[in-house]
Motif scaffolding. Structure first.
Motif, PDB file in Angstrom:
ATOM      1  N   ARG A  24      13.067  -8.338 -20.765  1.00  0.00           N
ATOM      2  CA  ARG A  24      12.978  -7.488 -21.958  1.00  0.00           C
ATOM      3  C   ARG A  24      12.797  -8.319 -23.221  1.00  0.00           C
ATOM      4  NH1 ARG A  24      17.817  -4.905 -23.113  1.00  0.00           N
ATOM      5  NH2 ARG A  24      18.837  -6.590 -22.023  1.00  0.00           N
ATOM      6  N   ILE A  25      13.261  -9.572 -23.192  1.00  0.00           N
ATOM      7  CA  ILE A  25      13.141 -10.440 -24.372  1.00  0.00           C
ATOM      8  C   ILE A  25      12.217 -11.626 -24.093  1.00  0.00           C
ATOM      9  CG2 ILE A  25      15.348  -9.740 -25.360  1.00  0.00           C
ATOM     10  CD1 ILE A  25      16.494 -12.425 -24.274  1.00  0.00           C
ATOM     11  N   GLY A  26      11.425 -11.530 -23.031  1.00  0.00           N
ATOM     12  CA  GLY A  26      10.433 -12.571 -22.754  1.00  0.00           C
ATOM     13  C   GLY A  26      10.940 -13.753 -21.953  1.00  0.00           C
ATOM     14  N   VAL A  27      12.078 -13.614 -21.291  1.00  0.00           N
ATOM     15  CA  VAL A  27      12.627 -14.689 -20.457  1.00  0.00           C
ATOM     16  C   VAL A  27      12.448 -14.280 -19.004  1.00  0.00           C
ATOM     17  CG1 VAL A  27      14.707 -15.982 -19.839  1.00  0.00           C
ATOM     18  CG2 VAL A  27      14.299 -15.361 -22.225  1.00  0.00           C
ATOM     19  N   GLU A  28      11.988 -15.219 -18.194  1.00  0.00           N
ATOM     20  CA  GLU A  28      11.770 -14.938 -16.774  1.00  0.00           C
ATOM     21  C   GLU A  28      12.512 -15.946 -15.919  1.00  0.00           C
ATOM     22  OE1 GLU A  28       7.722 -14.427 -15.734  1.00  0.00           O
ATOM     23  OE2 GLU A  28       7.334 -13.093 -17.419  1.00  0.00           O
ATOM     24  N   LEU A  29      12.869 -15.519 -14.717  1.00  0.00           N
ATOM     25  CA  LEU A  29      13.562 -16.357 -13.755  1.00  0.00           C
ATOM     26  C   LEU A  29      12.570 -16.788 -12.687  1.00  0.00           C
ATOM     27  CD1 LEU A  29      16.386 -17.406 -12.950  1.00  0.00           C
ATOM     28  CD2 LEU A  29      16.646 -15.331 -11.588  1.00  0.00           C
ATOM     29  N   SER A  30      12.441 -18.109 -12.485  1.00  0.00           N
ATOM     30  CA  SER A  30      11.498 -18.622 -11.493  1.00  0.00           C
ATOM     31  C   SER A  30      12.084 -18.526 -10.087  1.00  0.00           C
ATOM     32  CB  SER A  30      11.158 -20.086 -11.791  1.00  0.00           C
ATOM     33  OG  SER A  30      12.243 -20.923 -11.443  1.00  0.00           O
TER      34      SER A  30
END
Length: 60
Positions: A24-30
């Motif tokens: 939602r805030i532009g952070v992703e989990l690899s």
């Protein structure tokens, strides 16, 4: 923070990501459980009423 001594298992980060939806805030989990963008961080912060903040410099 995950990955440090108290919480060494980075796979637990997926559980937090499922709850908080960081995309939602532009952070992703690899797939390796790393947050992107690289400067992103997460932590579990729990307040205890008897906790004391300490100063590493020795002064209060």
């Amino acid at each position: 923070s995950l990955g440090y001594g108290a919480c060494p298992d980075l796979e637990d980060r997926a559980k937090i990501a499922n709850l908080l939806e960081p995309e939602r805030i532009g952070v992703e989990l690899s797939e390796e459980f790393q947050l992107h963008p690289e400067q992103s961080t997460d932590a579990i912060v729990i307040h205890h009423p008897e906790a004391k903040y300490f100063n590493a410099g020795g002064r209060s």
